[in-house]
Design an enzyme around this catalytic site. Structure first.
Site, PDB file in Angstrom:
ATOM      1  N   LYS A 161       0.834  -1.213   0.000  1.00 52.87           N
ATOM      2  CA  LYS A 161       0.000   0.000   0.000  1.00 52.87           C
ATOM      3  C   LYS A 161       0.867   1.261   0.000  1.00 52.87           C
ATOM      4  CE  LYS A 161      -1.805   1.615   4.013  1.00 52.87           C
ATOM      5  NZ  LYS A 161      -1.539   3.032   4.309  1.00 52.87           N
ATOM      6  N   ASN A 162       1.833   1.319   0.939  1.00 51.82           N
ATOM      7  CA  ASN A 162       2.577   2.567   1.121  1.00 51.82           C
ATOM      8  C   ASN A 162       3.596   2.830   0.024  1.00 51.82           C
ATOM      9  OD1 ASN A 162       0.981   3.013   3.289  1.00 51.82           O
ATOM     10  ND2 ASN A 162       2.482   2.335   4.802  1.00 51.82           N
ATOM     11  N   CYS A 209      -4.900   8.097   8.909  1.00 46.54           N
ATOM     12  CA  CYS A 209      -5.133   7.558  10.256  1.00 46.54           C
ATOM     13  C   CYS A 209      -4.817   8.620  11.311  1.00 46.54           C
ATOM     14  CB  CYS A 209      -4.249   6.340  10.499  1.00 46.54           C
ATOM     15  SG  CYS A 209      -4.706   4.943   9.491  1.00 46.54           S
ATOM     16  N   ARG A 214      -0.879  15.074  12.405  1.00 44.57           N
ATOM     17  CA  ARG A 214       0.410  14.504  11.978  1.00 44.57           C
ATOM     18  C   ARG A 214       1.200  15.610  11.258  1.00 44.57           C
ATOM     19  NH1 ARG A 214      -1.636   8.831   9.531  1.00 44.57           N
ATOM     20  NH2 ARG A 214       0.504   8.570   8.803  1.00 44.57           N
ATOM     21  N   ASP A 242       3.610  -0.039  12.205  1.00 39.80           N
ATOM     22  CA  ASP A 242       2.339  -0.492  11.623  1.00 39.80           C
ATOM     23  C   ASP A 242       2.018  -1.932  11.987  1.00 39.80           C
ATOM     24  OD1 ASP A 242       2.759   1.487   8.598  1.00 39.80           O
ATOM     25  OD2 ASP A 242       2.106   1.995  10.620  1.00 39.80           O
ATOM     26  N   ARG A 272      -9.632   0.336   3.718  1.00 35.53           N
ATOM     27  CA  ARG A 272      -8.760   1.309   3.044  1.00 35.53           C
ATOM     28  C   ARG A 272      -7.448   0.677   2.632  1.00 35.53           C
ATOM     29  NH1 ARG A 272      -6.845   5.631   6.853  1.00 35.53           N
ATOM     30  NH2 ARG A 272      -5.390   5.859   5.154  1.00 35.53           N
TER      31      ARG A 272
END
Ligand code: EPZ
Length: 454
Positions: free
Chosen positions: A43-44, A139, A145, A329, A421
């Site tokens: 994903k990232n 998130c 953040r 994570d 997500r």
């Protein structure tokens, strides 16, 4: 026509989003896991690489892209900017950004759905010398953040940066000039964002105290495949020689380290034996080592791992650190294991110190946890008990799924839009391993429970 289709995309998207908010998972716990599962694209890495396509003057074909909501959001941002985006198949997308003629990504309805939407600042600034992007979301770990390291990096390259009225403005009409950027903190987002801006800057850029996560290396490899000149990704110092043009190319995204870790944690919590395919075992070293300490057997099969847990889980202590340390994570998923271990464990979170909000939900299931600032003292219990709980973010949501699968009794999880997500086909993959999970519509369920109570 474009406006109409954009409008229909928006309506369809909104309906799908509202629908998922009306759903929850029902889990009947206590079943061990057996079988094979394959990991999707990271994903990232995908979020950064899709945003990076803006820099490519031509067509890039990206394979192994995960079919998840956050990636769909980034593809829709590209479409609204004027790019051509074609899904070749479930896992492959063809993107051509040569038609983009604007530096305004004022799409608050999309950008606030992901944290990574701020990568469009780096890629638009890197290509056009200007970017105006609605602020990102993502998130919530108990506080805003920060983006100070992103601002610092863009300014170091000569951009004028201003964040006001919910928009991230960055402009450098005379073109970015390569420079040295020393990050005050190891930041995945800032490292990737400044890399995006620097690939076409004039001269050399040095990113020092750079983040080293696998997705940083994947972004650098994608950009180099398209003609960039980046060396040292995955180390503390990344050297970028600016180039004038990025050309068309083909790239395949790495497997998702955290998705793999989530399945490793699932079988460790539930017991059983599974094989997790399509992984890069090197990326899992920190997770494998810690699970082995807890009595879980992890066998490296080359591009897969076999994970087996038959006996009790042993307590341990974990300090969460940037890569190659134990990943933040994996914090929530691993905490579930510590809740089931024999003895008392301590987890210390150094990346997102206030990430322990989810512990309140695990306590509803019988966990015994004392959170003190950035540390959690967890006293293992014989078993967790099923309960109605709510996901507050992506990884906390996956942890509640693991806890529900390991618990005795039935667990209901709401807030599953957070989970959907970032995990491709999480429920079908877990069901294929023997988990007893169904997704129900809250409305149906309310009628059903109303029926039950009448
Ligand atoms: C990325 O977030 C990931 N998200 C997060 O994963 C992950 O938790 C995080 O990296 C750490 O690995 C994406 O890649 C989309 P950071 P990011 O900048 O880039 C501080 C998931 O579940 N910081 O590395 O936002 C910050 O407060 C998500 O997939 C500053 O101080 O994280 C934090 O303490 C959740 N100033 C630390 O650095 C800045 O300008 C690490 O943040 C930026 C960050």
């Amino acid at each position: 026509m474009l406006a109409k289709s954009a409008g229909s995309i928006k309506n369809a998207e909104m309906l799908a989003y509202l629908e998922i908010c009306m759903e929850k998972y029902i889990i009947n716990g206590g079943k061990p896991l057996y079988g094979n599962v394959s990991v999707s694209g990271a994903k990232n890495a995908a979020l950064a690489i899709v945003s990076a396509a803006v820099l490519v003057d031509g067509t890039c074909v990206i394979e192994n892209i995960p079919k998840i909501r956050d990636v769909a959001v980034h593809l829709n941002i590209l479409r609204r900017l004027g790019a051509s985006v074609k899904l070749i198949n479930d896992k492959t997308v063809e993107i051509n950004c040569s038609g983009i003629r604007t530096t305004n990504a004022l799409f608050n309805d999309l950008t606030r759905k992901t944290r990574a939407s701020y990568y469009f600042v780096g890629s638009l600034l890197g290509r056009f010398g200007a970017a105006h992007v609605s602020l990102s979301g993502g998130c919530n770990f108990g506080g805003v953040r920060p983006i100070d390291q992103h601002i610092k990096g863009f300014e170091q390259l000569g951009a004028k940066v201003d964040v006001r009225s919910g928009i991230f403005h960055a402009e450098c009409p005379d073109g970015l000039i390569g420079s040295s950027v020393f990050f005050d903190i190891s930041s995945v987002g800032a490292t990737m964002n400044i890399m995006l801006a620097a690939v076409k800057a004039k001269g050399m850029t040095y990113l020092e105290n750079a983040a080293k996560e696998p997705h940083i290396v994947d972004l650098a490899n994608f950009l180099n495949t398209m003609g960039a000149d980046i060396k040292g990704a995955g180390t503390d110092i990344i050297k970028i020689r600016g180039v004038s043009k990025l050309r068309s190319g083909f790239y395949s995204i790495i497997p998702d380290q955290i998705e793999a870790g989530t399945y490793m944690a699932a079988v460790s919590a539930c017991g059983g034996e599974i094989i997790i395919n399509d992984v890069i075992t090197k990326h899992l070293d920190c997770i494998s080592a810690k699970l082995a300490e807890m009595g879980v057997e992890v066998e490296d099969l080359g591009d897969a791992v076999r994970v087996r847990r038959t006996g009790e889980l042993s307590r341990t202590n974990i300090t969460i650190l940037p890569y190659p340390g134990y990943p933040t994570d994996m914090n929530p998923q691993t905490a579930v294991l510590l809740c089931l271990a024999n003895g008392t464990s301590v987890m210390t979170e150094t990346v997102w110190p206030s990430r322990f909000k989810y512990m309140d939900e695990l306590k509803r299931m019988g966990a015994i946890v004392q959170v003190d600032g950035s540390s959690a003292v967890i006293e293992g219990v014989k078993a967790l008990s099923g309960a109605p709980v709510e996901a507050c973010d992506l990884r906390a949501g996956s942890a509640l799924v693991i806890a529900g699968m390991a618990a005795t009794g039935v667990t209901e999880i709401s807030g599953i839009e957070h989970i959907e997500r970032g995990y491709e086909n999480l429920i079908p993959k877990l069901r294929s391993l023997g988990a007893d999970i169904v997704t129900v519509n809250v409305a149906d369920n309310d009628e059903a429970s109303l029926g039950a109570s009448v």
